[in-house]
Design an enzyme around this catalytic site. Structure first.
Site, PDB file in Angstrom:
ATOM      1  N   HIS A  71       9.192  -2.969  -4.497  1.00  0.00           N
ATOM      2  CA  HIS A  71       9.042  -4.423  -4.447  1.00  0.00           C
ATOM      3  C   HIS A  71       7.619  -4.778  -4.857  1.00  0.00           C
ATOM      4  O   HIS A  71       6.706  -3.944  -4.785  1.00  0.00           O
ATOM      5  CB  HIS A  71       9.312  -4.936  -3.036  1.00  0.00           C
ATOM      6  CG  HIS A  71      10.736  -4.785  -2.605  1.00  0.00           C
ATOM      7  ND1 HIS A  71      11.239  -5.440  -1.504  1.00  0.00           N
ATOM      8  CD2 HIS A  71      11.764  -4.074  -3.120  1.00  0.00           C
ATOM      9  CE1 HIS A  71      12.518  -5.136  -1.368  1.00  0.00           C
ATOM     10  NE2 HIS A  71      12.859  -4.308  -2.327  1.00  0.00           N
ATOM     11  N   GLU A  73       5.242  -6.459  -3.509  1.00  0.00           N
ATOM     12  CA  GLU A  73       4.198  -6.267  -2.501  1.00  0.00           C
ATOM     13  C   GLU A  73       3.820  -4.797  -2.356  1.00  0.00           C
ATOM     14  O   GLU A  73       2.640  -4.456  -2.250  1.00  0.00           O
ATOM     15  CB  GLU A  73       4.664  -6.810  -1.135  1.00  0.00           C
ATOM     16  CG  GLU A  73       4.940  -8.301  -1.120  1.00  0.00           C
ATOM     17  CD  GLU A  73       6.384  -8.663  -1.440  1.00  0.00           C
ATOM     18  OE1 GLU A  73       6.800  -9.778  -1.081  1.00  0.00           O
ATOM     19  OE2 GLU A  73       7.109  -7.827  -2.052  1.00  0.00           O
TER      20      GLU A  73
END
Length: 175
Positions: A71, A73
């Protein structure tokens, strides 16, 4: 490090704080759009900042890498850790186009990132068909007694536009 437009990161002294936050979120939005154009993942981007300087920007790479953990992040945390030479990102702030999922929130907590600014929410992307766990960051923070500070709704309309644009794509894939 250089941005997509060739410019270098810089500190933003003298600007209003709200303008700085919006600038960093727009970097995350721009990176999410880049990831969509490249077909590497969903409509998600992240930007990590420390002391007014951009440390890392990343987009979701789940589809390109065939790795469900990549992802935006998590990719940004990895890049920031390498750049700073440490796994502890004390004093850093992350800007995420969508509220971090539980996996990403845990990574943010473990990396000791102090603040999270996000635009859209977990329910927003769940409605698009993403396989989200319905646990908000506020719930995770409370249950885990995390010191991470949360700032929801930054540039929410622009982040919603990103989701709408992605939804209109003919070959989009959820995961």
């Amino acid at each position: 490090m250089r941005f997509l437009d060739g410019s270098k990161p810089r500190a933003y002294c003298g600007q209003r704080m709200a303008d700085r936050h919006e600038h960093f979120m727009r970097l995350a939005l721009r990176e999410a759009q880049r990831g969509i154009r490249k077909g590497e993942g969903g409509p998600f981007g992240a930007c990590i900042v420390k002391g007014g300087r951009v440390i890392a920007v990343a987009h979701n790479r789940v589809l390109k890498s065939r790795n469900p953990t990549l992802h935006a992040e998590v990719v940004a945390i990895g890049r920031a850790s390498r750049r700073l030479g440490t796994h502890q990102l004390d004093g850093c702030t992350i800007y995420s186009t969508t509220e971090p999922c539980p996996m990403c929130f845990a990574a943010i907590h473990w990396a000791r990132v102090g603040k999270v600014y996000f635009g859209t929410t977990v329910p927003d992307v769940q409605r698009l068909g993403f396989n989200e766990l319905m646990l908000s960051n506020a719930t995770l923070k409370r249950l885990g007694k995390s010191p991470v500070r949360l700032f929801p709704g930054l540039l929410r309309d622009e982040c919603r536009d990103l989701l709408r644009d992605w939804k209109a794509l003919p070959n989009k894939r959820t995961y």
